[in-house]
Design a protein around this motif. Structure first.
Motif, mmCIF file in Angstrom:
data_model
loop_
_atom_site.group_PDB
_atom_site.id
_atom_site.type_symbol
_atom_site.label_atom_id
_atom_site.label_comp_id
_atom_site.label_asym_id
_atom_site.label_seq_id
_atom_site.Cartn_x
_atom_site.Cartn_y
_atom_site.Cartn_z
ATOM 1 N N ILE A 78 15.730 11.000 -4.008
ATOM 2 C CA ILE A 78 14.871 11.826 -4.848
ATOM 3 C C ILE A 78 15.732 12.756 -5.677
ATOM 4 N N GLY A 79 15.547 12.666 -6.973
ATOM 5 C CA GLY A 79 16.256 13.489 -7.934
ATOM 6 C C GLY A 79 15.592 13.306 -9.277
ATOM 7 N N GLU A 80 16.381 13.296 -10.331
ATOM 8 C CA GLU A 80 15.814 13.070 -11.656
ATOM 9 C C GLU A 80 15.098 11.725 -11.713
ATOM 10 N N THR A 81 15.668 10.766 -11.009
ATOM 11 C CA THR A 81 15.038 9.461 -10.821
ATOM 12 C C THR A 81 14.767 9.306 -9.334
ATOM 13 N N VAL A 82 13.620 8.764 -8.999
ATOM 14 C CA VAL A 82 13.294 8.510 -7.581
ATOM 15 C C VAL A 82 13.501 7.006 -7.354
ATOM 16 N N LEU A 83 14.236 6.697 -6.307
ATOM 17 C CA LEU A 83 14.568 5.313 -5.996
ATOM 18 C C LEU A 83 14.154 5.019 -4.563
ATOM 19 N N ILE A 84 13.294 4.019 -4.427
ATOM 20 C CA ILE A 84 12.811 3.593 -3.115
ATOM 21 C C ILE A 84 13.237 2.148 -2.904
ATOM 22 N N THR B 198 8.344 6.183 -16.412
ATOM 23 C CA THR B 198 8.676 4.767 -16.255
ATOM 24 C C THR B 198 8.699 4.395 -14.777
ATOM 25 N N PHE B 199 8.034 3.293 -14.466
ATOM 26 C CA PHE B 199 8.077 2.709 -13.125
ATOM 27 C C PHE B 199 8.626 1.300 -13.264
ATOM 28 N N ARG C 3 11.705 2.091 -8.768
ATOM 29 C CA ARG C 3 12.423 3.159 -9.469
ATOM 30 C C ARG C 3 11.410 3.886 -10.350
ATOM 31 N N ALA C 4 11.335 5.203 -10.195
ATOM 32 C CA ALA C 4 10.453 6.028 -11.012
ATOM 33 C C ALA C 4 11.326 7.000 -11.805
ATOM 34 N N GLU C 5 11.235 6.920 -13.125
ATOM 35 C CA GLU C 5 12.063 7.764 -13.988
ATOM 36 C C GLU C 5 11.195 8.757 -14.736
ATOM 37 N N ASP C 6 11.754 9.945 -14.967
ATOM 38 C CA ASP C 6 11.084 11.011 -15.718
ATOM 39 C C ASP C 6 9.821 11.502 -15.031
ATOM 40 N N VAL C 7 9.815 11.505 -13.701
ATOM 41 C CA VAL C 7 8.666 12.018 -12.967
ATOM 42 C C VAL C 7 8.851 13.485 -12.580
ATOM 43 N N HIS C 8 10.058 13.987 -12.716
ATOM 44 C CA HIS C 8 10.385 15.335 -12.267
ATOM 45 C C HIS C 8 9.863 16.400 -13.237
ATOM 46 N N PRO C 9 9.697 17.619 -12.728
ATOM 47 C CA PRO C 9 9.344 18.714 -13.633
ATOM 48 C C PRO C 9 10.457 18.941 -14.639
ATOM 49 N N HIS C 10 10.118 19.047 -15.879
ATOM 50 C CA HIS C 10 11.094 19.217 -16.960
ATOM 51 C C HIS C 10 11.966 20.452 -16.726
ATOM 52 N N GLU D 143 0.828 -1.216 0.000
ATOM 53 C CA GLU D 143 0.000 0.000 0.000
ATOM 54 C C GLU D 143 0.857 1.259 0.000
ATOM 55 N N ASP D 144 1.946 1.249 0.770
ATOM 56 C CA ASP D 144 2.843 2.403 0.794
ATOM 57 C C ASP D 144 3.509 2.612 -0.567
ATOM 58 N N LEU D 145 3.919 1.530 -1.220
ATOM 59 C CA LEU D 145 4.524 1.644 -2.548
ATOM 60 C C LEU D 145 3.518 2.172 -3.566
ATOM 61 N N ARG D 146 2.293 1.679 -3.481
ATOM 62 C CA ARG D 146 1.241 2.168 -4.397
ATOM 63 C C ARG D 146 0.992 3.654 -4.190
ATOM 64 N N LEU D 147 0.936 4.093 -2.939
ATOM 65 C CA LEU D 147 0.711 5.500 -2.642
ATOM 66 C C LEU D 147 1.868 6.359 -3.147
ATOM 67 N N ALA D 148 3.094 5.908 -2.905
ATOM 68 C CA ALA D 148 4.260 6.656 -3.378
ATOM 69 C C ALA D 148 4.254 6.763 -4.909
ATOM 70 N N ALA D 149 3.984 5.662 -5.591
ATOM 71 C CA ALA D 149 3.941 5.679 -7.062
ATOM 72 C C ALA D 149 2.843 6.607 -7.556
ATOM 73 N N SER D 150 1.708 6.587 -6.889
ATOM 74 C CA SER D 150 0.590 7.440 -7.265
ATOM 75 C C SER D 150 0.955 8.919 -7.129
ATOM 76 N N GLU D 151 1.598 9.274 -6.041
ATOM 77 C CA GLU D 151 2.013 10.663 -5.837
ATOM 78 C C GLU D 151 3.045 11.091 -6.877
ATOM 79 N N LEU D 152 3.988 10.215 -7.153
ATOM 80 C CA LEU D 152 5.012 10.544 -8.152
ATOM 81 C C LEU D 152 4.395 10.701 -9.532
#
Length: 119
Positions: free
Chosen positions: A107-113, A60-61, A73-80, A37-46
């Motif tokens: 947290i940066g260009e790629t978010v890694l949890i 990309t997730f 790993r969430a890639e390309d989620v940051h503001p351009h 549930e925590d991973l789903r919430l984090a992915a949803s927010e990102l």
């Protein structure tokens, strides 16, 4: 290390797809319900932040599993064009939530949890 990857457009209609993807992969690997549930919430927010930021790129997730736990790993989620998304207006609350759930998140260009899973 098994992994699963999802690439989606920045379309708000796809938010549910992201949540289902992360949750179902974690469930397939027998990750505890609370962590799923925590991973789903984090992915949803990102993903929501990526949609708000726009710029048309795919997001990309990737969820992978190894001996020490799982990694989201969430890639390309940051503001351009923003060097430090964590300080960007509108992103602060989203990243605060991710850090509250996962204090060691990178947290940066790629978010890694990374989540250690007890044996």
């Amino acid at each position: 290390m098994p992994s699963a990857r999802l690439r989606v457009a920045r379309d708000p209609a796809l938010a549910l797809v992201v949540r289902i993807f992360v949750g179902s992969v974690a469930e397939r690997w027998d990750i505890p319900q609370a962590v799923r549930e925590d991973l789903r919430l984090a992915a949803s927010e990102l993903f929501s932040g990526a949609v708000e930021a726009g710029n048309g790129e795919l997001v990309t997730f990737e969820v992978s599993s190894g001996e020490n736990g799982i990694e989201l790993r969430a890639e390309d989620v940051h503001p351009h064009g923003v060097a430090d998304p964590a300080s960007s207006e509108g992103w602060t609350g989203r990243f605060d939530l991710v850090r509250a759930l996962f204090p060691d998140a990178e947290i940066g260009e790629t978010v890694l949890i990374r989540v250690p899973v007890p044996a």
